[in-house]
Design a protein around this motif. Structure first.
Motif, PDB file in Angstrom:
ATOM      1  N   TYR A  65     -22.551  -2.045 -21.382  1.00  0.00           N
ATOM      2  CA  TYR A  65     -22.127  -0.753 -21.918  1.00  0.00           C
ATOM      3  C   TYR A  65     -22.634  -0.602 -23.360  1.00  0.00           C
ATOM      4  CZ  TYR A  65     -18.953  -1.791 -18.066  1.00  0.00           C
ATOM      5  OH  TYR A  65     -18.423  -2.172 -16.841  1.00  0.00           O
ATOM      6  N   GLU A  72     -20.090   5.857 -20.418  1.00  0.00           N
ATOM      7  CA  GLU A  72     -19.440   6.919 -19.657  1.00  0.00           C
ATOM      8  C   GLU A  72     -19.502   6.633 -18.161  1.00  0.00           C
ATOM      9  OE1 GLU A  72     -19.436  11.752 -19.359  1.00  0.00           O
ATOM     10  OE2 GLU A  72     -21.308  10.663 -19.125  1.00  0.00           O
ATOM     11  N   SER A  75     -16.454   2.795 -14.998  1.00  0.00           N
ATOM     12  CA  SER A  75     -15.124   3.306 -14.678  1.00  0.00           C
ATOM     13  C   SER A  75     -14.141   2.908 -15.780  1.00  0.00           C
ATOM     14  CB  SER A  75     -14.644   2.734 -13.344  1.00  0.00           C
ATOM     15  OG  SER A  75     -14.349   1.343 -13.458  1.00  0.00           O
ATOM     16  N   TRP A  76     -13.038   3.635 -15.820  1.00  0.00           N
ATOM     17  CA  TRP A  76     -11.982   3.291 -16.781  1.00  0.00           C
ATOM     18  C   TRP A  76     -11.542   1.844 -16.573  1.00  0.00           C
ATOM     19  CZ3 TRP A  76      -6.850   1.998 -15.571  1.00  0.00           C
ATOM     20  CH2 TRP A  76      -5.973   1.920 -16.654  1.00  0.00           C
ATOM     21  N   ARG A  79     -13.978  -0.677 -18.047  1.00  0.00           N
ATOM     22  CA  ARG A  79     -13.854  -0.787 -19.506  1.00  0.00           C
ATOM     23  C   ARG A  79     -12.587  -1.571 -19.876  1.00  0.00           C
ATOM     24  NH1 ARG A  79     -15.818   4.730 -19.109  1.00  0.00           N
ATOM     25  NH2 ARG A  79     -13.695   5.548 -19.346  1.00  0.00           N
ATOM     26  N   ARG A  97     -10.027   4.616 -22.427  1.00  0.00           N
ATOM     27  CA  ARG A  97     -10.132   6.064 -22.245  1.00  0.00           C
ATOM     28  C   ARG A  97     -10.867   6.698 -23.427  1.00  0.00           C
ATOM     29  NH1 ARG A  97      -5.276   6.655 -21.630  1.00  0.00           N
ATOM     30  NH2 ARG A  97      -5.275   6.375 -19.371  1.00  0.00           N
ATOM     31  N   GLY A 100     -14.630   6.182 -23.234  1.00  0.00           N
ATOM     32  CA  GLY A 100     -15.261   7.074 -22.272  1.00  0.00           C
ATOM     33  C   GLY A 100     -15.395   8.488 -22.819  1.00  0.00           C
ATOM     34  N   ARG A 104     -18.899  10.645 -23.935  1.00  0.00           N
ATOM     35  CA  ARG A 104     -19.204  12.007 -23.487  1.00  0.00           C
ATOM     36  C   ARG A 104     -19.493  12.917 -24.679  1.00  0.00           C
ATOM     37  NH1 ARG A 104     -21.574  13.381 -19.530  1.00  0.00           N
ATOM     38  NH2 ARG A 104     -22.815  14.479 -21.068  1.00  0.00           N
TER      39      ARG A 104
END
Length: 215
Positions: A65, A72, A75-76, A79, A97, A100, A104
């Motif tokens: 990442y 992004e 997946s949550w 992470r 969260r 992510g 974005r």
């Protein structure tokens, strides 16, 4: 001034790496390392030990990442799991969260390139802080962390010192005016000096050990 230079040199000899360097970020004025620095600043902003935040950053990057696109796309839960492997457990769900959402925003607002943020904010910390604090999880402290580290590649920011770096300078009896502090080292070294001063402020290195080493 001579004694101050000796103290600054002793501090650099013992702690002459930025937090980004310690994590393994090869900071340059390019999109990928600048984004990685943003991630690190987000992690360092919470009330958690710096060593844990750095371990979590390493795990996120090891998982791939390293770009806003990859962050992004993860997946949550992915992470959260990476943060957990770095023992970043107290804030892992919320931070996952925010990372992510921040990825974005980086893509939508800056097209994945924080050099665009630099150009819009200019060389004034206030303008850059305003833009940085639009990212989830980046408040005034996080923005200062980012700018303190980014000055190693954004030379127009130098000399930038934040509240924690100034607290470290005060403990060491060094000047607390940024221009005078900058006069103690070469321009390219100032970002490393600022990070080292933060380590003194956080108690990672007793001030008396540095002053003793400077004698």
């Amino acid at each position: 001034m001579g004694d101050d230079r000796a103290v600054a040199r002793a501090l650099l000899d013992r702690h002459g790496r930025t937090y980004a360097e310690e994590v393994g970020i090869k900071l340059a004025d390019r999109p990928v390392p600048l984004y990685q620095l943003l991630v690190l600043a987000t992690l360092l902003s919470t009330r958690i030990r710096a060593c844990v935040a750095m371990a979590a950053a390493r795990e996120l990057f090891a998982a791939g990442y390293r770009t806003p696109q990859a962050m992004e796309a993860a997946s949550w839960q992915d992470r959260v799991d990476a943060l957990g492997r770095g023992h970043y457990r107290r804030y892992d769900e919320r931070t996952a969260r925010m990372l992510g959402d921040g990825a974005r925003l980086c893509l939508d607002r800056w097209r994945g390139d924080l050099r665009r943020l630099h150009r819009e904010g200019g060389d004034q910390p206030a303008g850059l802080r305003r833009l940085l604090t639009e990212f989830p999880g980046i408040g005034p402290t996080g923005a200062d962390i980012f700018l303190r580290e980014a000055q190693t590649v954004w030379a127009d920011l130098r000399p930038f010192v934040d509240r924690r770096a100034l607290a470290g300078a005060k403990r060491l009896g060094l000047p607390t005016a940024a221009p005078r502090l900058a006069g103690l080292v070469g321009g390219a070294e100032f970002g490393r000096l600022a990070s080292a001063l933060v380590r003194v402020a956080l108690g990672e290195e007793p001030a008396e050990e540095i002053t003793r080493a400077a004698r």
